[in-house]
Design a protein around this motif. Structure first.
Motif, short mmCIF file in Angstrom:
data_model
loop_
_atom_site.label_atom_id
_atom_site.label_comp_id
_atom_site.label_asym_id
_atom_site.label_seq_id
_atom_site.Cartn_x
_atom_site.Cartn_y
_atom_site.Cartn_z
N VAL A 222 -1.31 -73.32 22.69
CA VAL A 222 -0.45 -74.02 21.73
C VAL A 222 -1.25 -75.06 20.95
N GLU A 223 -2.09 -75.81 21.63
CA GLU A 223 -2.90 -76.81 20.94
C GLU A 223 -3.81 -76.16 19.90
N LEU A 224 -4.43 -75.04 20.27
CA LEU A 224 -5.30 -74.34 19.32
C LEU A 224 -4.50 -73.78 18.15
N GLY A 225 -3.34 -73.19 18.44
CA GLY A 225 -2.51 -72.67 17.37
C GLY A 225 -2.12 -73.74 16.37
N THR A 273 7.43 -78.46 19.56
CA THR A 273 8.61 -78.76 18.76
C THR A 273 8.44 -80.06 17.97
N ALA A 274 7.79 -81.03 18.58
CA ALA A 274 7.58 -82.30 17.90
C ALA A 274 6.69 -82.15 16.68
N GLU A 275 5.68 -81.28 16.76
CA GLU A 275 4.72 -81.15 15.67
C GLU A 275 5.06 -80.02 14.70
N SER A 276 5.70 -78.98 15.20
CA SER A 276 6.00 -77.81 14.34
C SER A 276 7.35 -77.23 14.73
N PRO A 277 8.45 -77.90 14.38
CA PRO A 277 9.78 -77.50 14.87
C PRO A 277 10.23 -76.12 14.42
N GLN A 278 9.64 -75.58 13.35
CA GLN A 278 10.07 -74.26 12.87
C GLN A 278 9.39 -73.11 13.62
N THR A 279 8.47 -73.42 14.54
CA THR A 279 7.69 -72.38 15.21
C THR A 279 8.43 -71.81 16.41
N ARG A 280 8.50 -70.47 16.47
CA ARG A 280 9.06 -69.78 17.63
C ARG A 280 7.93 -69.45 18.60
N LEU A 281 8.08 -69.85 19.85
CA LEU A 281 7.08 -69.55 20.87
C LEU A 281 7.46 -68.26 21.58
N VAL A 282 6.53 -67.30 21.62
CA VAL A 282 6.78 -65.98 22.20
C VAL A 282 5.94 -65.80 23.45
N LEU A 283 6.59 -65.38 24.52
CA LEU A 283 5.92 -65.01 25.76
C LEU A 283 5.97 -63.49 25.88
#
Length: 408
Positions: A222-225, A273-283
């Protein structure tokens, strides 16, 4: 019924006979009509996904990696349980579309995509995980020829790896993805080409039983992304951090601590969410969803003693279940959990080696393992066989018939 000290799913037993989907093994074999066969339990898959849903953060998107088990009936069932599919070939893409999954919920990863596969993916509107700059250029050309704008994400090869993974797929020189330091320049070209940038895919490794290692890799992904997103031509909408959740196969292995993984993911998602709230995280999970739901069943043809060693010879083997033979990535061969499925509780036991009908010493399903004494007509059952079984095996070797697959 399985090696001691291995924490794994236990199937019920009725009258000394294994049960699958509420049916005894003997009755199931009668219904199937012949051996060998694979059987997968619906209820276990449904329960595993329900457990994930109740334990992991609710905002997380759960995808099924079809490569783990592409049986059409199983994929069809999965379509109503997960948020999306991940495919790795044109054939898997067809399976995913046939199952009714919306194309916008399908992603296509893997190196070496052919131009035909790219055309199919672009025409369908699935998300292409670009594995190289050259693949990006081909996708752009094909999209222009078709009058369509490809939806793309960049697969990143990070500097770090998933520690303790049974199979490492990131860190150092890899055929997978684009080295992280090359991604900013690639993103500039991607913007100039007019591709529809959606996000990133990072997959570090597979078959991991360490919650600490998984949490660390997820946080780093996540940090790299987020760092790479600063170079992207559009907002980061999707971040696929792979999976890597393992299941216990061998003595001494302990099941993954899922609540610990959930705690780590919760913290990671707060930062995202704090830095990029529009991003969906996929597992993206495969093995973890289906491996423990399945068994491979073959029939004993004869017993043979050679220099005091008992061999149980069956009608199945390595050509159907390469992983159980130890030839699917094991450095030192270990036995999968194996049992005589119609002699689960009573009767004499012995040390025996279970082999198949192939003309190679590699065709071994259990080596010097304590089992119930098996006689011709009995059933050998290999557990933990719901993932990377039939389609990961050399089925054409010696031209034996394919095993059947059933969903019970």
């Amino acid at each position: 019924m399985s090696p001691a000290h291995t924490e794994q799913r236990q199937f019920p037993v009725l009258e000394d006979c294994l049960q699958l989907g509420g049916i005894t093994l003997t009755r199931l074999a009668e219904r199937v009509g012949r051996t060998p066969f694979y059987a997968y339990e619906r209820e276990h898959i449904q329960s595993r996904i329900a457990l994930l849903r109740s334990t992991l953060p609710p905002e997380l998107q759960l995808h099924y990696a079809i490569k783990a088990n592409p049986m059409p009936a199983l994929v069809q069932m999965m379509g109503s349980l997960v948020d999306g599919f991940d495919v790795a070939s044109g054939g898997e893409l067809k399976t995913a579309l046939d199952a009714g999954m919306p194309p916008s919920h399908i992603s296509f990863a893997g190196p070496g995509k052919t131009s035909s596969e790219l055309r199919c993916a672009i025409a369908a509107g699935v998300l292409l995980h670009l594995e190289s700059e050259e693949e990006m250029a081909r996708a752009a050309r094909i999209g222009e020829q078709m009058g369509l704008t490809p939806r793309v994400a960049v697969r990143v090869n990070p500097e770090f790896e998933l520690k303790y993974a049974g199979m490492k797929m990131a860190g150092g020189a890899r055929q997978f993805g684009v080295d992280a330091e090359r991604v900013p320049a690639m993103l500039r070209k991607l913007g100039a080409l007019g591709l529809d940038f959606q996000g990133f895919h990072l997959f570090c490794g597979a078959q991991n039983l360490s919650s600490r290692a998984i949490c660390e890799a997820q946080r780093l992904c996540v940090e790299l992304g987020l760092r790479l997103a600063a170079h992207a031509p559009a907002p980061l909408r999707v971040l696929n951090i792979g999976g890597g959740f393992g299941v216990p196969y061998f003595p001494g292995e302990r099941a993954l601590d899922l609540p610990a993984v959930a705690d780590g993911l919760h913290e990671t998602m707060l930062g995202l969410t704090a830095e990029s709230p529009q991003t969906r995280l996929v597992l993206e999970l495969g093995r973890y969803l289906v491996a423990e739901s399945g068994v491979y069943v073959c029939r004993v043809l004869e017993r043979k003693v050679s220099h005091g060693q008992v061999f149980v010879i069956t009608d199945g083997g390595m050509h159907h279940h390469l992983a159980a033979s130890g030839n699917f990535g094991q450095v030192i061969r270990k036995n999968y959990p194996v049992a005589i499925g119609n002699r689960m509780q009573a009767g004499p036991r012995e040390i025996a080696t279970v082999v198949g009908p192939l003309c190679t010493p590699l065709d071994t399903l259990a080596d010097s393992m304590e089992l119930a004494r098996a006689e011709p007509g009995d059933f050998v059952v290999v557990f933990q066989s719901g993932a990377y079984g039939l389609t990961a095996s050399p089925t054409a070797f010696l031209s034996h018939p394919l095993p059947l697959e059933v969903l019970v």
